[in-house]
Design an enzyme around this catalytic site. Structure first.
Site, PDB file in Angstrom:
ATOM      1  N   SER A  87      21.525 164.624  47.614  1.00  7.22           N
ATOM      2  CA  SER A  87      21.829 164.726  49.036  1.00  7.22           C
ATOM      3  C   SER A  87      23.251 164.202  49.297  1.00  7.22           C
ATOM      4  CB  SER A  87      20.774 163.977  49.843  1.00  7.22           C
ATOM      5  OG  SER A  87      20.831 164.337  51.200  1.00  7.22           O
ATOM      6  N   ASP A 132      17.227 170.140  50.103  1.00  8.82           N
ATOM      7  CA  ASP A 132      17.733 168.783  49.884  1.00  8.82           C
ATOM      8  C   ASP A 132      17.058 168.074  48.706  1.00  8.82           C
ATOM      9  OD1 ASP A 132      18.185 165.877  50.318  1.00  8.82           O
ATOM     10  OD2 ASP A 132      19.119 166.572  52.174  1.00  8.82           O
TER      11      ASP A 132
END
Length: 303
Positions: free
Chosen positions: A45, A160
């Site tokens: 991320s 993500d």
């Protein structure tokens, strides 16, 4: 002093955290001051952005940029609103912005071995990306479900990396690291959640571009909703973004704890950034300072 004897292959793990990920910048600055030089870097991320900057020798550019972020700048970059079938934000502005910081090269060309984590939306499995274009890998790793549109990579649809592997210590170990430094910025135990500020952040983001607000309002009006309701919530007091970010954060925090129990880092740095809302990039100074302070504290204890 295990990090200074030159015999350790140091792995640096940079966890997920969105705006709280700015704490990585301060923590890494402290690591550099203490002479810590990673041999392998793994990011997920927001940590993927920071990791790519370090691995490419562009951390100084990222550091400068992070310290000069204001809300308007962050809004102009990330809130490229539209109504797509798989997310609100397509990501072109994000890529354009990251292209000013990160190199347009392949991961294999980086001077320090580097990998990012993404999540296979079909299986829920973490996907290690250590080949291909740096920017495309990072874009996959930061694809917040429902916010950014997913990224297709081969037969996989990726979102993500923090969803499945928020602190990927095991990946660094698999890459040969025998001493792992992990930075976990998504820990809720340091400070209480304060996501209730998120609607105001999003509202400012939308107000920043009246045209975007108008267009998005028109697109969702036929669904029987309003943009203000979407952002601020109704009976529960929580809007769409509140619920999405808060639940995602709860899940990631629990997974991170399990990861760190099963694969403990040799040095764990946990900045106290739990009071920073998920998308509040305006608090960059607070996040960076918290990261620096936490890293110094952890290093002093180690040494």
């Amino acid at each position: 002093m295990p990090l200074r004897n030159g015999n350790k292959k140091i792995g640096l793990v940079l966890g997920s955290g969105r705006a709280r990920g700015l704490a990585h910048v301060g923590a890494v600055k402290a690591l550099i001051e203490y002479g810590v030089r990673p041999s392998v870097i793994v990011g997920t991320s927001f940590g993927a952005i920071v990791g790519a900057a370090i691995a490419s020798g562009r951390f100084g550019i990222l550091d400068f940029t992070a310290r000069n972020v204001d809300l308007a700048r962050a809004v102009g970059v990330f809130f490229e609103f539209g109504v797509h079938r798989d997310g609100l934000i397509k990501g072109k502005r994000v890529m354009d912005f990251l292209g000013q910081i990160l190199p347009d090269c392949s991961i294999e060309e980086l001077p320090i071995p580097f990998a990012v984590l993404a999540t296979d939306i079909e299986t829920g499995e973490p996907v290690v990306i250590d080949k291909g274009k740096v920017l495309q890998a990072v874009r996959a790793s930061i694809s917040i479900p429902g916010v950014f549109t997913p990224v297709r990579r081969g037969k996989r649809i990726l979102v993500d990396g923090g969803i499945s592997s928020p602190v990927p210590v095991s990946t660094a170990m698999a890459k040969g690291a025998d001493f792992v430094v992990a930075i976990n910025v998504d820990n809720s135990l340091k400070c209480p959640y304060q996501t209730r500020r998120l609607p105001s952040v999003i509202s400012k983001a939308v107000d920043f571009t009246a045209k975007i607000k108008s267009e998005l309002s028109e697109k969702i009006a036929h669904k029987g909703a309003s943009l203000d309701g979407l952002l601020s919530g109704y009976e529960s007091g929580y809007g769409f973004f509140d619920i999405l970010m808060k639940t995602t954060r709860i899940c990631e925090d629990r997974i991170a704890r399990e990861e760190l129990l099963s694969h403990p880092a040799d040095l764990l740095i946990e900045p106290a950034v739990g009071d920073i809302p998920t998308l509040d990039f305006a608090r960059s100074d607070d996040a960076i300072q918290a990261g620096y302070d936490a890293a110094v504290e952890a290093l002093e204890k180690l040494y």
